[in-house]
Design a protein around this motif. Sequence first.
Motif, PDB file in Angstrom:
ATOM      1  N   UNK A   1       0.605  -1.567   0.036  1.00  0.00           N
ATOM      2  CA  UNK A   1      -0.176   0.368   0.155  1.00  0.00           C
ATOM      3  C   UNK A   1       1.154   1.293   0.230  1.00  0.00           C
ATOM      4  N   UNK A   2       1.968   0.955  -0.314  1.00  0.00           N
ATOM      5  CA  UNK A   2       2.992   2.051  -0.646  1.00  0.00           C
ATOM      6  C   UNK A   2       3.858   2.639   1.110  1.00  0.00           C
ATOM      7  N   UNK A   3       3.680   2.200   2.034  1.00  0.00           N
ATOM      8  CA  UNK A   3       3.765   3.461   3.688  1.00  0.00           C
ATOM      9  C   UNK A   3       5.487   2.592   3.360  1.00  0.00           C
ATOM     10  N   UNK A   4       5.880   3.909   3.315  1.00  0.00           N
ATOM     11  CA  UNK A   4       7.311   3.626   2.973  1.00  0.00           C
ATOM     12  C   UNK A   4       8.571   2.888   4.221  1.00  0.00           C
ATOM     13  N   UNK A   5       7.738   3.046   5.463  1.00  0.00           N
ATOM     14  CA  UNK A   5       8.680   2.728   6.531  1.00  0.00           C
ATOM     15  C   UNK A   5       8.547   0.899   6.448  1.00  0.00           C
TER      16      UNK A   5
ATOM     17  N   UNK B   1      12.786   6.464  -2.608  1.00  0.00           N
ATOM     18  CA  UNK B   1      12.097   7.935  -3.016  1.00  0.00           C
ATOM     19  C   UNK B   1      10.749   8.119  -2.853  1.00  0.00           C
ATOM     20  N   UNK B   2      10.319   7.840  -1.533  1.00  0.00           N
ATOM     21  CA  UNK B   2       9.244   8.362  -1.168  1.00  0.00           C
ATOM     22  C   UNK B   2      10.076   9.583   0.338  1.00  0.00           C
ATOM     23  N   UNK B   3      10.547   9.229  -0.051  1.00  0.00           N
ATOM     24  CA  UNK B   3      12.141  10.398   1.743  1.00  0.00           C
ATOM     25  C   UNK B   3      11.957  10.057   2.810  1.00  0.00           C
ATOM     26  N   UNK B   4      11.585   8.408   2.883  1.00  0.00           N
ATOM     27  CA  UNK B   4      12.287   7.990   4.308  1.00  0.00           C
ATOM     28  C   UNK B   4      13.645   7.857   4.593  1.00  0.00           C
ATOM     29  N   UNK B   5      13.873   9.088   5.632  1.00  0.00           N
ATOM     30  CA  UNK B   5      15.345   8.908   5.122  1.00  0.00           C
ATOM     31  C   UNK B   5      16.556   7.432   5.896  1.00  0.00           C
ATOM     32  N   UNK B   6      16.369   7.131   6.613  1.00  0.00           N
ATOM     33  CA  UNK B   6      16.734   5.934   6.626  1.00  0.00           C
ATOM     34  C   UNK B   6      16.940   4.831   5.602  1.00  0.00           C
TER      35      UNK B   6
ATOM     36  N   UNK C   1      21.648  15.595   4.940  1.00  0.00           N
ATOM     37  CA  UNK C   1      21.060  16.804   5.592  1.00  0.00           C
ATOM     38  C   UNK C   1      19.501  16.852   5.609  1.00  0.00           C
ATOM     39  N   UNK C   2      18.833  15.823   6.271  1.00  0.00           N
ATOM     40  CA  UNK C   2      17.637  16.137   6.194  1.00  0.00           C
ATOM     41  C   UNK C   2      17.771  15.147   7.655  1.00  0.00           C
ATOM     42  N   UNK C   3      18.819  15.455   8.427  1.00  0.00           N
ATOM     43  CA  UNK C   3      18.543  14.887   9.980  1.00  0.00           C
ATOM     44  C   UNK C   3      19.233  13.197  10.540  1.00  0.00           C
TER      45      UNK C   3
END
Length: 600
Positions: A320-324, A355-360, A391-393
């Motif tokens: 369902x697209x959950x990035x975590x 691609x969804x921006x999940x830093x890990x 850069x995003x922490x």
Amino acid sequence: AQYNLGICYESGMGVEKDEIKAFKYYEKSAEQGYLNAQFRLGFYYDKGIGTEVNKVKAFELYKEAAEKGYTIAQNNLGAYYENGKGTERDLNKAVYWCNKAAENGDKIAQYNLGNCYKSGMGVEKDEIKAFKYYEKSAKQGYLNAQYQLGYCYDKGIGTEVNKVKAFELYKIAAENGNKIAQYNLGNCYESGIGTKVNKIKAFELYKIAAENGNEIAQYNLGIFYEDGMSVEKDEIKAFKYYEKSAEQGYLNAQHKLGYCYNKGIGTEINKTKASELYKIAAKKGHTSAQTSLGYLYINGVDTEKDLDKAFYWYSKAAESGNKVAQHNLGIFYESGIGVEKNEIKAFKYYEKSAEKGYLNAQCQLGYCYNFGIGTEINKIKAFELYKIAAENGNEIAQYNLGNYYKSGMDVEKDEIKAFRYYEKSAEQGYLNAQYQLGYYYSKGIGTEVNETKALELYKEAAEKGHDFAQNNLGACYENGKGTERDLNKAVYWYNKAAENGNKTAQYNLGNCYKSDIGIEKDEIKAFKYYEKSAEQGYLDAQYQLGYCYDFGIGTEVNKTKAFELYKIAAENGNTDAQSNLGYLYQNGEGTEKDLNKAIY
């Protein structure tokens, strides 16, 4: 006159209010064909006023009045056909009578017709027509239509998106008590939609809507209290609002309430309730709850550890697209947890999540490119991904980027930048970075030497179990760097690091036992620690172990083993070992005599 008398008894105007008498006068007037009375009598049967509820009679009376052109009756008749009240459900007839009432200017019918066109109920879906009917109704001041028209402008339904108009219409409807509009107006203020961001107004509106029972506003109010956003932080109030919202079936609140029970936010920790709430929301498709449930199964929290179920729920959420969940599924495939190891699939899941921006995931994807896991090695892409995440922490990416600048790996070596990235990562509590930053302060790399700061950082990391930091902290205490010399503490921290398998600490502890540093001299223990360190390839320990065999320190003399160990250490550059190896060659001890090699 009979109808007017009914009005008097209904409203208590000039006479004591009496709904039964009002009903009877409406009935008498309706029997004579008076249109207003027929509608009013139908309404009384509809709502059970002055008589028992009778939907069939209400339907008949609405129909009679509607056919004579009574607009409110036409709208009500349409509603009866739509909902199958007093007659069989017939959406075509529902639309027909709504249309009749709308043509006659009935604002409620116009609104209802807008709903029909918006959802394609009894008529072909047409968002432009829906918008027009909402607009007509809203112009007549119908509250629900004002809200719905605002929503159309907000989402671009049947018209172009116009956030300012959406805000204005939400504001009108909210001020007149529409609780959904109150919530949406709060959202506008919170997110700056059609107006400037104003968290205080957002909070106020969420509170009004929450008190009126809006479940989304209750959930948002919980977030405000949990985070202390524009209000004093209060986790107990946050919990209560999440609870109210969850009781109304709002999925986000059910998941959040589970999280509160899981972490003890505003309530006592209750893993059982957390699990129950996660399951409820997960089964209804809430992807974050599915991910949280997967976490409970993988760690065996309030349930037996079940990798298959963990994998199942991560997969559901990932689909369902959950990035975590995508990131976590990547870990499963990379490590072969609950599934056959597949680094290519791991890489793909990290990529989707990144691609969804999940830093890990960005950091992990960088790691894959760095070491060729599921893809070809690409140091440049690894660096780029570490940089984005850093850069995003992301503290791990910051640390990895520090390593790049430290070693000059596919980037120009820059110890000052390395220091800065280690510093950023250390500030977030990343253990390796705290150790590395301490080392930089200790040696003056990328910054000035500061032994006090080095000691502080080593201590922080050492207390969390970092074995290199434990060893270095022991060295600080042994040599009085950044603190007073304290041999007892030195031995304590060497011992901690040695227990964790640190080869340098094992060597240092061997020295302590050999030379009576902070502990009673014990050559047997010294020998054992040198042996442990040497087995891990620590050069100085290999030399020192050879020395023990050479001179029988803590063990019997064994010139052959001494020779072998000196040779290993000597070939790797240990000068003391080179000197002692030459001596053994010269005297033919542990090997054949060879003066050429001795001189070499």
